[in-house]
Scaffold this active site. Structure first.
Site, PDB file in Angstrom:
ATOM      1  N   ASP A 231       0.862  -1.180   0.000  1.00 38.90           N
ATOM      2  CA  ASP A 231       0.000   0.000   0.000  1.00 38.90           C
ATOM      3  C   ASP A 231       0.901   1.234   0.000  1.00 38.90           C
ATOM      4  OD1 ASP A 231       0.934   0.297   2.557  1.00 38.90           O
ATOM      5  OD2 ASP A 231      -0.952  -0.137   3.542  1.00 38.90           O
TER       6      ASP A 231
ATOM      7  N   ASP B 245      -7.953  -7.342   0.245  1.00 40.31           N
ATOM      8  CA  ASP B 245      -7.037  -7.542   1.375  1.00 40.31           C
ATOM      9  C   ASP B 245      -7.795  -7.130   2.617  1.00 40.31           C
ATOM     10  OD1 ASP B 245      -6.692  -4.480   1.057  1.00 40.31           O
ATOM     11  OD2 ASP B 245      -5.683  -4.945   2.938  1.00 40.31           O
TER      12      ASP B 245
ATOM     13  N   CYS C 229     -11.727 -28.766   6.402  1.00 39.36           N
ATOM     14  CA  CYS C 229     -10.555 -27.917   6.153  1.00 39.36           C
ATOM     15  C   CYS C 229      -9.275 -28.758   6.229  1.00 39.36           C
ATOM     16  CB  CYS C 229     -10.519 -26.791   7.189  1.00 39.36           C
ATOM     17  SG  CYS C 229      -9.036 -25.758   7.098  1.00 39.36           S
TER      18      CYS C 229
ATOM     19  N   CYS D  53      -6.179 -27.553   6.824  1.00 39.64           N
ATOM     20  CA  CYS D  53      -5.057 -26.874   7.484  1.00 39.64           C
ATOM     21  C   CYS D  53      -4.485 -27.731   8.614  1.00 39.64           C
ATOM     22  CB  CYS D  53      -5.486 -25.501   8.009  1.00 39.64           C
ATOM     23  SG  CYS D  53      -6.272 -25.536   9.629  1.00 39.64           S
TER      24      CYS D  53
ATOM     25  N   CYS E 251      -6.787 -28.166  11.684  1.00 37.64           N
ATOM     26  CA  CYS E 251      -7.939 -29.054  11.520  1.00 37.64           C
ATOM     27  C   CYS E 251      -7.529 -30.509  11.319  1.00 37.64           C
ATOM     28  CB  CYS E 251      -8.808 -28.568  10.360  1.00 37.64           C
ATOM     29  SG  CYS E 251      -9.597 -26.981  10.723  1.00 37.64           S
TER      30      CYS E 251
ATOM     31  N   HIS F 258      -5.665 -21.481  10.386  1.00 37.39           N
ATOM     32  CA  HIS F 258      -6.978 -21.959   9.935  1.00 37.39           C
ATOM     33  C   HIS F 258      -7.742 -20.869   9.179  1.00 37.39           C
ATOM     34  CE1 HIS F 258     -10.927 -23.611   9.560  1.00 37.39           C
ATOM     35  NE2 HIS F 258     -11.368 -22.459  10.044  1.00 37.39           N
TER      36      HIS F 258
HETATM   37 ZN    ZN Z   1      -8.554 -25.448   9.306  1.00 39.15          ZN
END
Ligand code: ZN
Length: 393
Positions: free
Chosen positions: A110, A284, A322, A324, A327, A353
């Site tokens: 930015d 963003d 999920c 990730c 998870c 996550h």
């Molecule tokens: Zn997750």
């Protein structure tokens, strides 16, 4: 990596040996929604896309390897923060922002305008630029369109933003208009001061929530040879309805303008759909990472607060769908314990996550544009996120 900027005398950028890679954007449209791809010197970005925010050259608590695992394609760095500390000149001497933070993907910086107007207590705006005091130590600094572009060239980002003046949309129309016309003059100066041919520069449309001012701003900014058009001054306290109407006005005014469109500072699941339906390609926001650090996570079933007592005995992962690390490996009960004990791992796993889930939502959103199921996905996400927070299952 290959991208580097070297410093000459104080404040003077002597040479910027950058690869001559063209910034490109191609998109197919469905109604006003666009499915596209940007290319930069550091790789492609599939759009619509969300950029996690790396304010201080770090997406808080995540390593570059975490970001890659989460599916991040492009991240955002903050000119205001990085120039105050550790300074753009120091980052340039150390090989540029990509090398400094060991992130080899695309970076958008930015211009510092938003932080100058939102973080600094003491500031003086004139037609040339802004003088402000650092929120860190009270020291005095000055940002002009030329300096904002120089800083971004020193950082070596793939996309730089023009320097703009943000105003509270609740101010009288004359003040909003005054800031907008100043932003237009600064847009021309930002372009004239661009640091390198391979660094794309996006202009910023302002004008508050006044439709006429927004139209004026679109026509002034879109007339300039920017590589992309950003929509600024939204998600600053206006209503959701005002945001949607303003995005309609901008979309109408931009028409079939083929450049990428970036909605600054917006990043909630429902807002993605509102904006993509109105032609936005890039987002963003600190929301997913900031919420995660308070224990609030996003799932396909909506919001979940890991601090809820019900989570303490819940052996399920945050979201079974999920992929990730959080998870795949730990339970809500364990995360609820970490948050209550204020253990660092809790903040990191919740952040991992939320970033993973958000980027996966964008991937599903792009897939829905490709196969015509956008409205069905939007209905599902709205149903999950507009109802009260669920209890743990
Ligand atoms: Zn997750």
């Amino acid at each position: 990596m290959g991208k580097s900027a070297t410093r000459g005398g104080p404040g003077i950028l002597r040479s910027v040996p950058l690869p001559n890679v063209e910034f490109t954007f191609d998109a197919t449209t469905t109604g006003r929604a666009r499915l596209g791809r940007m290319t930069t010197a550091h790789g492609p970005i599939d759009t619509p896309q969300f950029m996690p925010v790396g304010t201080q050259a770090t997406v808080k608590s995540l390593s570059p390897a975490d970001l890659h695992a989460a599916g991040a394609q492009m991240i955002l760095g903050n000119t205001y923060h990085l120039n105050l500390r550790p300074t753009a000149e120091r980052i340039a001497r150390l090989g540029g922002l990509h090398r400094f933070m060991a992130w080899d993907g695309p970076i958008l910086t930015d211009s510092g305008g938003f932080q100058v107007f939102s973080l600094s207590d003491l500031r003086r705006v004139d037609d040339d630029g802004v003088t402000f005091t650092s929120h860190l130590d009270g020291s005095t600094h000055r940002l002009t369109p030329e300096r904002a572009m120089e800083i971004q060239a020193l950082l070596g980002s793939d996309v730089a933003m023009a320097f703009d003046q943000l105003v509270d949309p609740g101010l009288p129309r004359a003040e909003v208009e005054d800031a907008m016309t100043r932003t237009h003059r600064w847009a021309e100066r930002s372009l004239a001061a661009r640091g390198s041919p391979s660094q794309a520069v996006f202009g910023i449309v302002q004008g508050g929530v006044d439709p006429d001012l927004r139209r004026d701003s679109v026509s002034a900014v879109a007339a300039l040879p920017f590589d992309g058009i950003a929509i600024g001054g939204l998600s600053v306290g206006e209503s959701k309805a005002d945001m949607a109407v303003t995005l309609d006005v901008v979309a109408e005014a931009l028409g079939d303008d083929a450049r990428p469109r970036y909605l600054m500072g917006v990043g909630s699941p429902v807002d993605f759909f509102t904006a993509v339906a109105r032609g936005v390609d890039l987002f963003d926001c600190v929301l997913p990472t900031r919420l995660a650090r308070t224990g609030q996570v996003w799932t396909d079933a909506g919001r979940l607060n890991l601090r809820n007592a019900a989570c303490l005995d819940d052996p399920a992962p945050i979201d079974a769908a999920c992929g990730c690390e959080a998870c795949r490996t730990v339970s809500r009960a364990y995360l609820a314990h970490l948050f209550r004990a204020r253990e660092l791992l809790g903040y990191r796993l919740a952040t991992l996550h939320n970033v993973t889930w958000t980027l996966e939502l964008m991937r599903r959103l792009r897939a829905s544009l490709a196969d015509g199921s956008f409205d069905a996905l939007r209905t599902k996400v709205i149903a999950a996120f507009l109802r009260p927070e669920r209890a743990a299952s």
